[in-house]
Write an enzyme that holds these catalytic residues in place. Structure first.
Site, short mmCIF file in Angstrom:
data_model
loop_
_atom_site.label_atom_id
_atom_site.label_comp_id
_atom_site.label_asym_id
_atom_site.label_seq_id
_atom_site.Cartn_x
_atom_site.Cartn_y
_atom_site.Cartn_z
CD GLU A 231 30.88 21.55 -29.76
OE1 GLU A 231 30.78 20.23 -30.00
OE2 GLU A 231 31.65 22.18 -30.54
CB CYS A 265 28.25 14.31 -26.02
SG CYS A 265 30.11 15.05 -25.74
P1 NAD Z 1 19.84 19.80 -22.12
O1 NAD Z 1 19.53 20.24 -23.47
O2 NAD Z 1 18.40 19.46 -21.47
O3 NAD Z 1 20.06 20.99 -21.29
C1 NAD Z 1 21.44 21.64 -21.60
C2 NAD Z 1 21.22 23.08 -20.91
O4 NAD Z 1 20.37 23.72 -21.71
C3 NAD Z 1 20.88 23.35 -19.51
O5 NAD Z 1 21.71 24.07 -18.90
C4 NAD Z 1 19.34 23.50 -19.34
O6 NAD Z 1 19.04 24.36 -18.38
C5 NAD Z 1 19.47 24.61 -20.79
N1 NAD Z 1 18.20 24.81 -21.36
C6 NAD Z 1 17.10 24.25 -21.18
N2 NAD Z 1 16.15 24.81 -22.00
C7 NAD Z 1 16.67 25.88 -22.45
C8 NAD Z 1 16.42 27.07 -23.56
N3 NAD Z 1 14.95 26.90 -23.96
N4 NAD Z 1 17.11 27.98 -23.65
C9 NAD Z 1 18.31 27.85 -23.18
N5 NAD Z 1 18.65 27.07 -22.43
C10 NAD Z 1 18.15 26.19 -22.16
O7 NAD Z 1 20.82 18.85 -22.07
P2 NAD Z 1 21.29 17.99 -20.62
O8 NAD Z 1 20.23 16.89 -20.76
O9 NAD Z 1 21.61 18.68 -19.85
O10 NAD Z 1 22.80 17.37 -21.23
C11 NAD Z 1 22.64 16.13 -21.91
C12 NAD Z 1 22.83 16.42 -23.25
O11 NAD Z 1 24.07 17.25 -23.62
C13 NAD Z 1 22.96 15.03 -24.19
O12 NAD Z 1 22.40 15.17 -25.42
C14 NAD Z 1 24.58 15.17 -24.62
O13 NAD Z 1 24.99 14.43 -25.57
C15 NAD Z 1 24.86 16.60 -24.70
N6 NAD Z 1 26.42 16.77 -24.52
C16 NAD Z 1 27.07 17.21 -25.64
C17 NAD Z 1 28.41 17.44 -25.57
C18 NAD Z 1 29.34 18.03 -26.80
O14 NAD Z 1 30.41 18.55 -26.61
N7 NAD Z 1 28.69 17.95 -27.87
C19 NAD Z 1 29.02 17.29 -24.31
C20 NAD Z 1 28.16 16.89 -23.30
C21 NAD Z 1 26.81 16.67 -23.43
#
Ligand code: NAD
Length: 471
Positions: A231, A265
């Site tokens: 997501e 999001c």
């Molecule tokens: P991000 O992708 O930077 O991080 C998300 C998570 O992934 C964190 O817990 C991070 O530690 C982890 N992570 C980072 N590198 C990783 C790797 N190599 N392997 C596994 N995990 C890893 O996102 P963010 O900045 O925390 O959140 C914002 C983003 O989330 C925005 O793009 C937003 O649109 C999206 N989002 C989507 C939804 C949805 O339901 N579609 C909901 C909320 C947020």
């Protein structure tokens, strides 16, 4: 990760509070072994018994409501949305506890087309599901996939964002008070390195986060040969057509674009307004936007909380600078302010925008509303679909039939009609994320639970002959 342990920062003051404290890889490995061992006992319980445990957890979350709200407010700097998160999670536990037993009931046995053969179906839960979540709604998004996975009979290993780890301790406390759950739920601190390690320890991963990280997780899941439910980000459009209730559209779009300071999001991130409605809509939107204030100096003040992650504040600044350089006009707001060590952005309405600007094409994740004049509904649909994303959208029109005709043409997974961002609250409608916004089965609706089950058929030969087919 490089550069030493992640430093946990207060979003309101910018002060560094402490270093993140992730488990070592040996500790994480041991945790996965323990969760897997306990999962078979959890899965052997009846769905009703598991539902009772989820309701007991709900009670504990209710009892710890103030503590959880305080921790989430410290994590994110905003208060109202923290209350909504805790109450939303209570509602989610109640809903899954009510629905899961019926959803998990095996289908009635049926006869195969080959005489004498009966088919019985069953769902077999993935033993251990990894949940990796972002910082914008730390509690809600930490649990939105974990709860249906637990209801299905899986154990869960949850790795929330490094940006917002304070809620983990009070959440874990609620889990430990429900002994059966305590064996099959673990929540660990950690950054991307811990997230990457989690992917390699689990049988399925539910990831919520950005598109770039989602791609990395998808590749890692492919290498580990496990399913990944992704997501990801969005750039949700709203379309306002002539004849729509413009006052309602203005209020709704403002809400959809600025709740959680736009750090959602499913935020409305671009608005297309039919020519004849444009001037009045813009007037109303700006008037309403100017009435919203910052939740500063106290979290209970105003409506707009701080920008939680300074890295995202820089994205907002970059998008604004790019738009202004290319001719956009600021109607209100328009900058990232530094107040008391935190970063803030008032509701910002931009006009004279077009799709050459990052503000119209890339996820901004702030309370920024670029508004574009369009010729007609067709022009609006064309621009709304000119996007790498496809999470959700909104349509406002004079009547439901007109709105539905436009909604039907949008390449997104959910459309709010005469409202905005309804998927924030309404989780019962099935939806997939289109384009780069995600991959995998629907997180919403009853089918969400079936993502965590593998289907198995028992094929039973009831005939007196050993093989009724060719003998
Ligand atoms: P991000 O992708 O930077 O991080 C998300 C998570 O992934 C964190 O817990 C991070 O530690 C982890 N992570 C980072 N590198 C990783 C790797 N190599 N392997 C596994 N995990 C890893 O996102 P963010 O900045 O925390 O959140 C914002 C983003 O989330 C925005 O793009 C937003 O649109 C999206 N989002 C989507 C939804 C949805 O339901 N579609 C909901 C909320 C947020």
């Amino acid at each position: 990760m490089t550069g030493g342990p992640y430093q946990v920062r207060d979003p309101r003051t910018g002060e560094i509070e402490r270093a993140l404290c992730p488990p070592t890889s040996a500790e994480l490995g041991d945790l996965a072994v323990r969760l897997r061992a306990a999962q078979s006992r959890w899965a052997a319980l009846t769905p009703e018994r598991r539902a009772t445990a989820l309701l007991a957890w709900r009670e504990e979350i209710g009892a710890a409501r103030d503590e959880l709200v305080a921790a989430l407010t410290a994590d994110t700097g905003r208060l109202t949305e923290s209350v909504i998160e805790v109450d939303g999670v209570s509602g989610m536990l109640e809903r899954w506890a009510a629905q899961a037993p019926a959803l998990l009931a095996p289908p009635p046995p049926r006869q195969a087309t080959i005489p004498g053969i009966e088919i019985r179906g069953a769902g077999v839960p993935y033993p251990l599901v990894g949940v990796i979540s972002p910082w914008n709604f730390p509690l809600l998004l930490g649990l939105i996939d974990a709860v249906p996975a637990l209801a299905a009979g899986c154990a869960v290993l949850i790795k929330p964002s490094e940006v917002t780890p304070r809620f983990i301790a009070p959440l874990v406390k609620t889990v430990t008070r429900v002994p059966e759950l305590a064996e099959v739920v673990a929540v660990v601190e950690g950054d991307g390195a811990t997230g990457a390690a989690v992917v390699n320890l689990v049988d399925a991963v539910a990831f919520t986060g950005s598109v770039p990280t989602g791609r990395i997780v998808a590749a890692a899941a492919a290498a580990a040969f496990i399913p990944a439910f992704l997501e990801l980000g969005g750039k949700d459009p709203a379309i306002v057509l002539a004849g729509a209730d413009l006052d309602r559209a203005g209020s709704s779009i403002l809400w959809g674009a600025t709740t959680n300071a736009g750090q959602s999001c499913l935020s409305i991130e671009r608005v297309y307004v039919e020519d004849s409605a444009y001037d009045e809509f813009l007037r109303l939107l700006v008037e309403k936007a100017e009435r919203l204030g910052l939740a500063y100096p106290k979290p209970g003040d105003g409506q707009i909380g701080p920008l939680i992650d300074p890295a995202q504040a820089e994205v907002i600044e970059r998008h604004l600078a790019d738009a202004l350089e290319k001719g956009a006009v600021v109607q209100c707001g328009g900058e990232v302010e530094r107040l008391g060590g935190g970063r803030w952005c008032r509701p910002t309405v931009l006009t004279a925008v077009d799709h050459s600007m990052l503000i119209m094409t890339e996820e901004t994740f702030g309370p920024v509303i670029p508004v574009m004049r369009v010729r007609d509904a067709g022009h609006a649909v064309e621009l709304a679909n000119d996007s790498a994303y496809g999470l959700s959208g909104a349509v406002f029109a004079a009547d439901a039939a007109t709105a539905m005709a436009v909604a039907d043409r949008l390449r997104v997974g959910a459309v709010s009609v005469n409202d905005s961002a309804l998927t924030a609250f309404v989780h019962e409608g099935e939806k997939n994320s289109f384009n780069a916004s995600g991959l995998g089965g629907s997180r919403m609706g009853p089918v969400s639970l079936s993502r965590f089950l593998r289907r198995r058929s028992y094929l039973i030969n009831n005939s007196t002959r050993p093989d009724p087919w060719w003998h």
